[in-house]
Design an enzyme around this catalytic site. Structure first.
Site, PDB file in Angstrom:
ATOM      1  N   SER A 272       0.775  -1.230  -0.013  1.00  0.00           N
ATOM      2  CA  SER A 272      -0.068  -0.006  -0.090  1.00  0.00           C
ATOM      3  C   SER A 272       0.916   1.236   0.015  1.00  0.00           C
ATOM      4  O   SER A 272       1.644   1.241  -0.911  1.00  0.00           O
ATOM      5  CB  SER A 272      -0.964   0.019   1.176  1.00  0.00           C
ATOM      6  OG  SER A 272      -1.982   0.600   1.045  1.00  0.00           O
ATOM      7  N   HIS A 413      -7.578  -5.670  -0.149  1.00  0.00           N
ATOM      8  CA  HIS A 413      -6.275  -4.843  -0.110  1.00  0.00           C
ATOM      9  C   HIS A 413      -5.533  -5.529   1.095  1.00  0.00           C
ATOM     10  O   HIS A 413      -5.874  -5.161   1.967  1.00  0.00           O
ATOM     11  CB  HIS A 413      -6.754  -3.330   0.217  1.00  0.00           C
ATOM     12  CG  HIS A 413      -5.578  -2.265   0.327  1.00  0.00           C
ATOM     13  ND1 HIS A 413      -4.771  -2.097  -0.667  1.00  0.00           N
ATOM     14  CD2 HIS A 413      -5.091  -1.825   1.231  1.00  0.00           C
ATOM     15  CE1 HIS A 413      -3.898  -1.232  -0.221  1.00  0.00           C
ATOM     16  NE2 HIS A 413      -4.050  -1.087   0.805  1.00  0.00           N
TER      17      HIS A 413
END
Ligand code: GCU
Length: 440
Positions: A272, A413
């Site tokens: 990320s 994610h």
């Protein structure tokens, strides 16, 4: 008179509040991420193999010049310019436990002290070295989100005393880690598995390098940097991603001189925002022999011009401290960017780089992540390496790679065991790593 004044002030204050509220909710409402492929604007990507003056790059030595030019563009318009190695850098070994994790590993904690411009700062690198191989081993270095103690429940690991984002799941309250936060992000760090496969793992809590909030670059390592790297009016100031990437390079400074580490096999990885950081570290520091981007999205592996999911304007307004000031000029103006993220991928060449996406992580634009790896291929080809073995996005859970790689997995994610298996295989392949684990 006094009372009238107070009343007036109160009314004024109340209306300022109402306006601020209306403005911020209007802004929040304004941003509707696009998740519709048919609404992706037409765009033309800048060519990594054409110099800014229009001339073409035809040879590897011309690429070296173009590489510098692209690096300057990313420094000036996206991430900002980072200082180099500090004047004074020392490593303090605070722990060395040879029989950690039931004898599987040597656990070390290294405090990295930096001094510059009469300021000092330190951050801790946690290192697990597998005990079985009797030779220097390759290493993965990655920043973590919740403190070194979150990576594994082993009580030998020092709990960070730095500022953290509050996180109920990780038992982080009042911006401090608690002892219950030990091992809270262990699903992202399968330490035993990595060690079993013969790799060392090194990690640093990113907030010890620079706390992740917009403080005008007053805390973390920023005060050590010379004025030129901090001055936002120059546009290319070293913001937080730059500071974190700088911290990764200091981690490499330590690792490359630890005799237990094979310093020609150092991989950098991140998830990320820390995936964006790993890419920038890989681009700026060629001691990283292999680079891994996990769900890095906008400002990471995803092409900005696609404006799919998170956009430049959105990321700069939510996280104004991540990128340099000049990047803000491209809010809602991506087509004017002098670079796009395929050129960041190309800066890794000829070293291996892999990007991973997750099917449900549309915010990070999986297709945009795939395309930037794909469009870095001409540079790899010029240097005698192969880009992706496919033209179209692969199906779920099927990694594809030559020197560059891409994988999209099921789920959301995150960084998980599946990702690690892919990265370990990718590293085995490129490091030609004969794990003589059973032959010693
Ligand atoms: C937000 C941000 C992303 C970032 C992510 C993360 O979702 O919009 O750009 O990658 O946070 O770092 O977790």
């Amino acid at each position: 008179m006094g009372r009238l004044f107070m009343k007036l002030m109160k009314t004024l204050f109340a209306s300022v509040l109402v306006w601020a509220f209306l403005l911020s909710s209007a802004q929040a409402q304004e941003f509707e991420p696009n998740y519709d492929e048919s609404k992706v604007p037409d765009y033309e990507l800048p060519d990594p193999l054409t110099f800014s003056d229009g001339s073409k790059v035809n040879t590897p030595s011309e690429w070296e010049k173009r590489r510098k030019e692209i690096l300057r563009l990313f420094e000036n318009y996206v991430y900002g310019k980072m200082p180099g190695k500090p004047e004074n850098l020392t490593f303090e070994e605070r722990k060395n436990i040879p029989d950690a994790l039931d004898g599987l590993a040597t656990l070390k904690e290294i405090r990295i002290h930096v001094k510059q411009n009469s300021q000092k700062h330190h951050f801790d690198l946690l290192l697990f070295i597998p005990n079985k191989p009797k030779k220097p081993v390759p290493v993965f270095l990655g920043l973590n989100f919740d403190g070194n103690q979150s990576v594994h429940p082993d009580k030998n690991i020092t709990i960070t005393d730095s500022w953290l984002r509050n996180d109920e799941d990780c038992k982080i309250y009042n911006h401090k880690a608690t002892k219950d936060s030990r091992g809270c992000s262990r699903t992202r760090w399968p330490v035993e598995r990595i060690l079993d496969r013969g790799y060392a793992l090194a990690t640093i809590y990113y907030g010890e390098i620079d706390p992740d909030f917009d403080d005008g670059y007053q805390n973390g390592v920023h005060p050590l940097f010379d004025e030129q790297y901090l001055d936002t009016s120059r546009g290319n100031n070293c913001a937080s991603i730059g500071a974190w990437a700088w911290g990764l390079s200091r981690g490499a400074d330590y690792l490359e001189q630890d005799p237990a580490i094979d310093n020609e096999k150092m991989a950098v990885l991140g998830h990320s925002r820390l995936g964006k950081t790993a890419l920038w570290a890989g681009a700026t520091d060629q001691r990283f022999d292999l680079v891994i981007s996990n769900c890095s999205g906008c400002g990471g592996a995803a092409l900005s011009r696609r404006q799919f999911g998170e956009t430049v304007g959105r990321i700069n307004s939510s996280f104004p401290h991540w990128f340099c000031e000049n990047f803000k000029k491209y809010n809602q103006n991506e087509e004017e960017l002098p670079v796009d993220q395929h050129m960041l991928m190309a800066l890794m060449a000829p070293r291996p780089v892999i990007a991973a996406s997750a099917k449900q992580d549309q915010w990070a634009d999986p297709k945009g992540e795939f395309l930037s790896v794909k469009h870095a291929a001409p540079v790899y080809k010029l240097l005698g390496k192969k880009g992706l073995p496919v033209e179209e996005m692969p199906v779920i859970n099927r990694p594809v790679y030559n020197t560059t790689g891409y994988v999209i997995r099921n789920g959301g994610h995150d960084l998980n065991n599946y990702n690690w298996e892919v990265y370990l295989d990718f590293a085995d392949h490129h490091f030609d790593y004969n794990r003589l684990l059973n032959q010693d």
